[in-house]
Motif scaffolding. Structure first.
Motif, PDB file in Angstrom:
ATOM      1  N   UNK A   1       0.837  -1.205   0.000  1.00 30.04           N
ATOM      2  CA  UNK A   1       0.000   0.000   0.000  1.00 30.04           C
ATOM      3  C   UNK A   1       0.872   1.255   0.000  1.00 30.04           C
TER       4      UNK A   1
ATOM      5  N   UNK B   1       3.749   1.659  -1.170  1.00 32.97           N
ATOM      6  CA  UNK B   1       4.353   1.870  -2.490  1.00 32.97           C
ATOM      7  C   UNK B   1       3.337   2.385  -3.493  1.00 32.97           C
ATOM      8  N   UNK B   2       2.078   1.926  -3.382  1.00 38.92           N
ATOM      9  CA  UNK B   2       1.067   2.445  -4.309  1.00 38.92           C
ATOM     10  C   UNK B   2       0.731   3.895  -3.967  1.00 38.92           C
ATOM     11  N   UNK B   3       1.082   4.328  -2.750  1.00 42.96           N
ATOM     12  CA  UNK B   3       0.900   5.741  -2.405  1.00 42.96           C
ATOM     13  C   UNK B   3       2.155   6.532  -2.751  1.00 42.96           C
TER      14      UNK B   3
ATOM     15  N   UNK C   1       3.426   0.950  -7.717  1.00 43.55           N
ATOM     16  CA  UNK C   1       3.642   2.383  -7.850  1.00 43.55           C
ATOM     17  C   UNK C   1       2.331   3.138  -7.781  1.00 43.55           C
ATOM     18  N   UNK C   2       2.409   4.469  -7.752  1.00 44.81           N
ATOM     19  CA  UNK C   2       1.206   5.278  -7.540  1.00 44.81           C
ATOM     20  C   UNK C   2       0.211   5.251  -8.700  1.00 44.81           C
TER      21      UNK C   2
ATOM     22  N   UNK D   1      -1.070   2.571  -9.859  1.00 41.84           N
ATOM     23  CA  UNK D   1      -1.991   1.455  -9.599  1.00 41.84           C
ATOM     24  C   UNK D   1      -2.353   1.426  -8.118  1.00 41.84           C
ATOM     25  N   UNK D   2      -3.581   1.850  -7.814  1.00 40.44           N
ATOM     26  CA  UNK D   2      -4.026   1.868  -6.416  1.00 40.44           C
ATOM     27  C   UNK D   2      -4.563   0.510  -6.021  1.00 40.44           C
TER      28      UNK D   2
ATOM     29  N   UNK E   1      -1.017  11.037   3.911  1.00 41.09           N
ATOM     30  CA  UNK E   1       0.313  10.480   3.645  1.00 41.09           C
ATOM     31  C   UNK E   1       0.577  10.366   2.144  1.00 41.09           C
ATOM     32  N   UNK E   2      -0.469  10.121   1.353  1.00 42.64           N
ATOM     33  CA  UNK E   2      -0.296  10.050  -0.092  1.00 42.64           C
ATOM     34  C   UNK E   2       0.225  11.371  -0.662  1.00 42.64           C
TER      35      UNK E   2
ATOM     36  N   UNK F   1       4.425  12.365  -1.951  1.00 39.56           N
ATOM     37  CA  UNK F   1       4.733  12.947  -3.254  1.00 39.56           C
ATOM     38  C   UNK F   1       5.474  14.275  -3.095  1.00 39.56           C
TER      39      UNK F   1
ATOM     40  N   UNK G   1      -7.942   6.592   0.716  1.00 38.19           N
ATOM     41  CA  UNK G   1      -6.485   6.632   0.670  1.00 38.19           C
ATOM     42  C   UNK G   1      -5.992   6.354  -0.759  1.00 38.19           C
ATOM     43  N   UNK G   2      -6.587   5.340  -1.388  1.00 36.16           N
ATOM     44  CA  UNK G   2      -6.174   4.987  -2.746  1.00 36.16           C
ATOM     45  C   UNK G   2      -6.571   6.089  -3.737  1.00 36.16           C
TER      46      UNK G   2
ATOM     47  N   UNK H   1      -4.359   9.319  -4.691  1.00 39.37           N
ATOM     48  CA  UNK H   1      -3.296   9.328  -5.700  1.00 39.37           C
ATOM     49  C   UNK H   1      -3.858   9.398  -7.118  1.00 39.37           C
TER      50      UNK H   1
END
Lengths: 274, 257
Positions: free
Chosen positions: A171, A173-175, B72-73, B75-76, B96-97, B101, B153-154, B157
């Motif tokens: 998670x 890393x996806x953020x 990576x960002x 793909x959530x 945090x997202x 960045x 959260x997802x 991004x």
């Protein structure tokens, strides 16, 4: 009648039940000491509470005639400084190593076997080597604590970092987290409460190594003092010193626990305050 | 919003073939439900899109480019459990997202930048109905609320593709249908491509624009590991016949008041 395993004490009962055995131990001691002293007033093995009180006054509240120091405080200060330095070095080293090993597989592959081997070397067996290398001063005592604690803490923290659920690892890393950001924003904060927990468990071994080192070569310190007065069978000094060490260890354990609950409410069972 | 192209993907662990001959084209804006028996490789497939695992053979292309070999960002993901960070409050979990960045070294935003990001986080929490819980830690939330947080959260991004791994599997039926409404709404308003793995067939047909089933069409009793699962059915839900039978969302109760 309910099964005994279902009967939980309320607060007062719990307190009373906890205090009773402690009271009994003290009572037993006083009775036995009284008995022995009645037979032989010069007996040194089980001094009366009064003579221990005298010793406390001499060591804790009267300046030593030769040096002008109040011995208990001087010893406590010397020991606590060593203990604190040893713990601080171990904890900081373990945190850095634990995070690196826990997060980065290449570093883990390189260093985990070495740390596993080092952590099973009996630290006391290394004490002569430390004395030879670092001399009889402060460094060798602190080094003994570090050698005793750091490898254990490193393994422990590596394990904790690795046991963060893989879902969070992905998670993050996806953020957009880099390796460094994963360490500082996810792995580090989640490891800190575990670090406090492991430090609490390490307090016992830390005292063990400290007192052992002080017993062999020192000029002050709680361990030094009890091994010094042992020559005169001065149980009236040794027993209060042991109780004092126990008290310090007990209070520091409580303080660390309270600190962890205060700083990391999310890591504890109680409903966190929002 | 992006298209995903899967070209002859195989996944093998040593001699065991888990997935074989997977060919799939997901146009931008699809909502694909993935169903199949346990252990047929649905989650493995999702992990390969995520970059958590690599295909043994074949390519996965996102907008014509091979996907990176790590998450990576773009793909959530929302997992069934443990998706949110327990040491961060609800709003910090979304923040945090933005922070990762904007602050490569500290990973923390301060001052005005933080306020601006927090504003966006509040909007996201509003979308998933968690505004009033912004200051709580995840452990104080119910399972459904934790999953809504994981979705917010997802979404922070703005991923090209959102992967859902049995996201509602641990929820009670009432919460589940609320979550369906939410996801359907977010999918429409945010124009995303969604791939959802689920065990709930009903859920798969209700939410997806396309339902894909994985199974093992060939079996060798002497060597069961030699044949992997592949796509056995690919059912477009925008087909007029199927759509006619697709359960319609119940009318909003407020219409009758």
């Amino acid at each position: 009648m309910r099964r005994i395993m279902n009967v939980n004490p309320d607060r007062v009962t719990k307190l009373v039940l906890g205090l009773v055995p402690i009271g009994l131990v003290i009572l037993l001691y006083v009775m036995m000491s009284h008995e022995r002293l009645a037979l032989n007033p010069a007996d040194k093995l089980m001094p009366s509470l009064a003579s221990m009180g005298d010793a406390i006054v001499r060591y804790a509240f009267t300046a030593d005639a030769r040096t002008g120091d109040v011995l208990l405080w001087k010893d406590t200060g010397a020991s606590l400084i060593r203990l604190f330095q040893g713990l601080a070095i171990s904890v900081i080293a373990a945190l850095a190593v634990g995070l690196l090993l826990g997060v980065i597989p290449l570093i883990r592959a390189g260093f985990a076997p070495l740390i596993s081997i080092v952590s099973v070397v009996p630290p006391m067996a290394l004490l002569p080597i430390l004395f030879i290398i670092f001399g009889l001063g402060e460094v060798s005592k602190i080094a003994l604590i570090v050698i005793g604690l750091a490898p254990f803490l490193m393994r422990d923290l590596t394990h904790h970092v690795q046991s963060i659920p893989v879902e969070q690892f992905i998670k993050a890393q996806t953020l957009g987290a880099s390796t460094w950001q994963y360490i500082v924003r996810v792995a580090l904060p989640q490891t800190l409460p575990k670090l406090i927990q492991s430090t609490r468990l390490s307090l016992g071994p830390a005292w063990l190594f400290l007192i052992s080192a002080e017993a062999i070569a020192a000029e002050s310190g709680l361990g030094y003092r009890i091994f010094l007065v042992r020559r005169y069978l001065a149980m009236d000094v040794i027993i209060p010193y042991v109780i004092w060490i126990t008290l310090i260890a007990f209070v520091s354990d409580l303080l660390l626990g309270a600190l962890s609950r205060k700083l990391y409410p999310w890591a504890h069972d109680e409903e966190p305050s929002t | 919003m992006s298209e995903l192209l899967i070209r002859n993907v195989w996944k093998e662990y040593g001699a065991q073939i888990v997935l074989e001959r997977i060919n799939l084209h997901l146009p931008a804006g699809s909502f694909v439900s993935l169903v199949g028996p346990s252990g047929c490789g649905k989650t493995t497939f999702l992990r390969m899109i995520l970059g958590q695992e690599q295909p043994t053979r074949g390519d996965i292309l996102l907008d014509g480019k091979p996907i990176p070999r790590e998450p990576g960002p773009d793909r959530g993901v929302v997992f069934q459990r443990y998706s949110v960070f327990p040491h961060l409050t609800v709003i910090e979990n979304v923040l945090i997202g933005f922070e990762l960045a904007a602050a490569p070294f500290s990973g923390v935003l301060r001052g005005l930048a933080r306020e601006e990001a927090l504003e966006q986080c509040r909007a996201l929490l509003d979308q998933v109905g968690l505004s009033e819980h912004a200051g709580k830690f995840p452990r104080a939330l119910s399972g459904g609320m934790q999953q809504r947080l994981a979705i917010a959260q997802a979404l922070a991004k703005k991923p090209k593709i959102l992967l859902l791994d049995e996201p509602f599997g641990a929820l009670d039926p009432g919460t589940k249908s609320q979550m369906h409404e939410l996801v359907r709404h977010l999918w429409k308003t945010n124009a995303m491509t969604i791939v959802m793995v689920t065990h709930d067939i009903r859920e798969a047909f209700e939410l997806g624009t396309r339902v894909i089933t994985f199974d093992r069409p060939r079996r060798d009793p002497q060597a069961p590991e030699r044949y992997g699962a592949t796509i056995t059915y690919d059912i477009p839900m925008n087909d007029p016949i199927i759509s006619a039978h697709k359960p319609q969302p119940r009318p909003d109760a407020s219409l009758f008041q």
